[in-house]
Design an enzyme around this catalytic site. Sequence first.
Site, PDB file in Angstrom:
ATOM      1  N   LYS A 283      50.866  40.612  35.415  1.00 32.72           N
ATOM      2  CA  LYS A 283      51.399  41.834  34.813  1.00 32.72           C
ATOM      3  C   LYS A 283      50.522  43.027  35.185  1.00 32.72           C
ATOM      4  O   LYS A 283      49.294  42.943  35.172  1.00 32.72           O
ATOM      5  CB  LYS A 283      51.459  41.664  33.294  1.00 32.72           C
ATOM      6  CG  LYS A 283      52.025  42.854  32.531  1.00 32.72           C
ATOM      7  CD  LYS A 283      52.046  42.561  31.031  1.00 32.72           C
ATOM      8  CE  LYS A 283      52.589  43.724  30.231  1.00 32.72           C
ATOM      9  NZ  LYS A 283      52.621  43.422  28.777  1.00 32.72           N
TER      10      LYS A 283
ATOM     11  N   SER B  16      56.873  44.112  26.813  1.00 32.53           N
ATOM     12  CA  SER B  16      56.613  44.909  27.999  1.00 32.53           C
ATOM     13  C   SER B  16      56.296  44.069  29.235  1.00 32.53           C
ATOM     14  O   SER B  16      56.138  44.613  30.335  1.00 32.53           O
ATOM     15  CB  SER B  16      55.447  45.865  27.736  1.00 32.53           C
ATOM     16  OG  SER B  16      54.274  45.132  27.406  1.00 32.53           O
TER      17      SER B  16
ATOM     18  N   SER C  33      55.503  40.773  23.261  1.00 32.28           N
ATOM     19  CA  SER C  33      55.775  40.999  24.670  1.00 32.28           C
ATOM     20  C   SER C  33      55.622  39.791  25.575  1.00 32.28           C
ATOM     21  O   SER C  33      55.764  39.909  26.779  1.00 32.28           O
ATOM     22  CB  SER C  33      54.870  42.122  25.191  1.00 32.28           C
ATOM     23  OG  SER C  33      55.432  42.677  26.344  1.00 32.28           O
TER      24      SER C  33
END
Length: 495
Positions: A120, A189, A213
């Site tokens: 990420k 996210s 998330s």
Amino acid sequence: MDHPDLPADPAITGPTGRGPTGPTDRGPTDRGPTGPTDRGPTGRGRSDAGPTDGLPGHAGGPRGGSHASPLAQLETELAAVAEREVVVRAWVDRPSAGALRRSVADAPPGPLQGWTIGVKDVIDAAGLRAERGAALYQGRTAEADAAAVALARQAGAVVAGKTATAELALVTPTVTTNPHDATRTPGGSSSGSAAAVAAGMVRLALGTQTAGSVIRPASFCGVVGFKPTFGWVPVSGVHPVSSSLDTMGCFARSVADVAALHTALTGQVTYDGSDRGAAGAAAGPLRVGVYRSHQWPAAGPDTVTVLERAVAALRAAGAVVEPVEPVAGLADAAVVATTIMLAEVWRSLAWERSQPEHVLSAGLRRLLARAERVTADEYASAQRATIAMRAAFDTAVAGFDAWLTPAVPGEAPGMETTGDPAFCRVWTLLGGPALTVPAGTGSMGLPVGVQLVGARWDDARVLAVGAVLEAAMGQAAEAGVTGGRAAGDAGAGRG
């Protein structure tokens, strides 16, 4: 890490691009240009591929378990990227195919030797872009690995690239689409990490969770997502949001793969994948509590249905499953979690909020305006309340191997939001392990998962229950007794 989804401010929505830069296809030491690349169409319409095309369990390979050699698996993943990335848009930076082939072939020995892993884009990986989904960090490249990335590499994993994130892992959705339906969100996210795993583009992916998330995107994308006990996996090298809540998590297509990564990152022995076999699991039948929680009114019909499927599957596997009443001491947990998150966001983003307004999205500016209003007394009170809530949960969960609880309100909503973390905030606040397991599809044929949670440091036990549930759900689906299909077996018709 996650946007707070605060109902009093519905304007905190609206997807943006990934900032000024798109993903590149380059060697690991060639930083290349920082301008946009040709990614093909950017519209959110449906692709020609249905949800089963190239997804785990179909042409893209089985859902965990039996994998080809790392090099053969890489070729399957590269084909999935070539076919699907133009619509899914999970990546913001990738080494070249040739560089990945060399890295997999030369991967050091270890439990993850040659396994690919996405990272990420709030987690640093040396030599790759680290723009954090924000225009403010355009052109930034990481000089060193985050601790979790370094640990994964030392276990033999190969970084396959950086995955898309919401701006600073907070408010504004990115452009990544759900691999099962390009008009739906993959969640956030950790959007790109969940979508890349679901689309068969990578074997593992790292994400972060501050509210929901990891759990929410995993559920929406039909993959396994794991948030370990707070503090077990270091977050050094990760862009901070909330020091009391930020937790490193991961995605895979099977509980066994998640467990292997967890062991590599923490050293905790989990299980061998053949049966419950977890270190620390109690003798005798598994004991699982069904916890609908104070958030139960948010559960839609699809969530109710998949929770019932999971209960039936666990009972069929021999587990003792019993209802658990909502714990009175947890009634205000979501409010407490939001207060802590906002107060810490205000401090963590002290430099970012001092920059010109135009480099921050409107949604992030609104969030910061709300964060500024949290007083020091409110923050301290919330921290004290958290101590009491954790004690209440420790007492209530004692004697259970895990609790089964909803992961999301229902199927993935549209691209204008990343979804509601209503069923995740409490468990992030309490700090224990949380695991989402695919539990079938909803009324629109999209994945919906369920969540297993446990006491702090009981990660191995929760993973063991997850392995039993995963196998039981598969067996029930094959026997046609769950009332729905496995998430990876959704019917065709969505891009």
